[in-house]
Design an enzyme around this catalytic site. Structure first.
Site, PDB file in Angstrom:
ATOM      1  N   HIS A   1      -2.188   7.411   7.277  1.00 26.31           N
ATOM      2  CA  HIS A   1      -1.191   8.300   6.654  1.00 26.31           C
ATOM      3  C   HIS A   1      -1.827   9.633   6.256  1.00 26.31           C
ATOM      4  O   HIS A   1      -1.171  10.672   6.293  1.00 26.31           O
ATOM      5  CB  HIS A   1      -0.595   7.652   5.405  1.00 26.31           C
TER       6      HIS A   1
ATOM      7  N   GLN B   1       3.169   9.935   1.388  1.00 28.30           N
ATOM      8  CA  GLN B   1       4.447   9.206   1.342  1.00 28.30           C
ATOM      9  C   GLN B   1       5.269   9.527   0.096  1.00 28.30           C
ATOM     10  O   GLN B   1       6.444   9.172   0.026  1.00 28.30           O
ATOM     11  CB  GLN B   1       4.201   7.691   1.404  1.00 28.30           C
TER      12      GLN B   1
ATOM     13  N   GLY C   1       0.835  -1.189   0.000  1.00 23.55           N
ATOM     14  CA  GLY C   1       0.000   0.000   0.000  1.00 23.55           C
ATOM     15  C   GLY C   1       0.870   1.239   0.000  1.00 23.55           C
ATOM     16  O   GLY C   1       2.059   1.176   0.341  1.00 23.55           O
TER      17      GLY C   1
ATOM     18  N   HIS D   1      -3.982   1.371   7.817  1.00 27.41           N
ATOM     19  CA  HIS D   1      -2.630   1.951   7.795  1.00 27.41           C
ATOM     20  C   HIS D   1      -2.562   3.118   6.809  1.00 27.41           C
ATOM     21  O   HIS D   1      -2.040   4.194   7.138  1.00 27.41           O
ATOM     22  CB  HIS D   1      -1.629   0.847   7.422  1.00 27.41           C
ATOM     23  N   GLU D   2      -3.117   2.903   5.600  1.00 31.56           N
ATOM     24  CA  GLU D   2      -3.030   3.953   4.572  1.00 31.56           C
ATOM     25  C   GLU D   2      -3.890   5.164   4.943  1.00 31.56           C
ATOM     26  O   GLU D   2      -3.487   6.307   4.727  1.00 31.56           O
ATOM     27  CB  GLU D   2      -3.441   3.411   3.199  1.00 31.56           C
TER      28      GLU D   2
ATOM     29  N   CYS E   1       6.244  -0.076   7.279  1.00 34.40           N
ATOM     30  CA  CYS E   1       5.888   1.117   6.508  1.00 34.40           C
ATOM     31  C   CYS E   1       7.019   1.449   5.547  1.00 34.40           C
ATOM     32  O   CYS E   1       8.185   1.411   5.931  1.00 34.40           O
ATOM     33  CB  CYS E   1       5.641   2.282   7.468  1.00 34.40           C
ATOM     34  N   LEU E   2       6.670   1.780   4.305  1.00 29.70           N
ATOM     35  CA  LEU E   2       7.683   2.136   3.313  1.00 29.70           C
ATOM     36  C   LEU E   2       8.436   3.401   3.711  1.00 29.70           C
ATOM     37  O   LEU E   2       9.524   3.656   3.203  1.00 29.70           O
ATOM     38  CB  LEU E   2       7.039   2.314   1.931  1.00 29.70           C
TER      39      LEU E   2
HETATM   40 ZN    ZN Z   1       3.103   3.424   5.782  1.00 24.28          ZN
END
Ligand code: ZN
Length: 172
Positions: free
Chosen positions: A143, A51, A46, A139-140, A97-98
């Site tokens: 953000h 991000q 995701g 999670h997304e 998380c990226l």
């Molecule tokens: Zn993340």
């Protein structure tokens, strides 16, 4: 399409509340395409617009088939203005998380969610998800409100560096 640079923890853009999308137009679809390519390249399951440094309420999700059960279908979503309208149950699971490369921790989440959003044709949609797919959606959406998974961890001792293989499965 282009791969964008992923913003890392510590960058103030990850802590802003993202701006609502008024209309889904070609420029938003182009951003979603770039986010899609960036997510697959990372790889991750995701990605949210903040991000890649863009303050818009836009998320993309790609959860492989069989995520919780063998017959779970693959999930591919591009959603503007996603909002959780119902949630129930509780699950605890590994999340990464990226924007926080190489780390993961045990995060409590609702087990099932219903999300209202707008699709890339500017139509209202309603998505129901459970288990891991529900986790990724939560999670997304976090953000978009400047919340990182590390904020949600109750037992901070579970936050740890993970192997690349483990990380790739939970990075979002
Ligand atoms: Zn993340």
């Amino acid at each position: 399409m282009a791969i964008r640079e992923i913003v890392l923890e510590g960058d103030p853009r990850l802590r802003q509340k993202a701006t609502r999308v008024r209309h889904v137009d070609d420029s938003l679809r182009a951003l979603a395409d770039d986010m899609w390519e960036t997510m697959l390249d990372a790889p991750g399951v995701g990605l949210a617009a903040p991000q890649v440094g863009v303050s818009r309420r836009l998320i993309v999700i790609h959860v492989p088939a069989g995520y919780d059960h063998d017959d779970d279908p693959e999930i591919n979503l591009r959603l503007a203005n996603p909002k959780i309208v119902r949630s129930h149950g509780r699950q605890l699971g590994l999340e990464g998380c990226l924007s926080i490369p190489g780390w993961a921790g045990e995060v409590p989440r609702a087990d099932a969610v219903t999300v209202k959003a707008v699709d890339m044709n500017d139509r209202a949609v309603r998505i129901k998800a459970t288990g891991y797919a529900a986790r990724v959606l939560q999670h997304e959406i976090d953000h978009l409100d400047g919340i990182l998974f590390t904020d949600r961890i109750e037992d901070k001792s579970t936050l740890r560096p993970v192997t690349e293989e483990e990380y790739d499965e939970v990075a979002e």
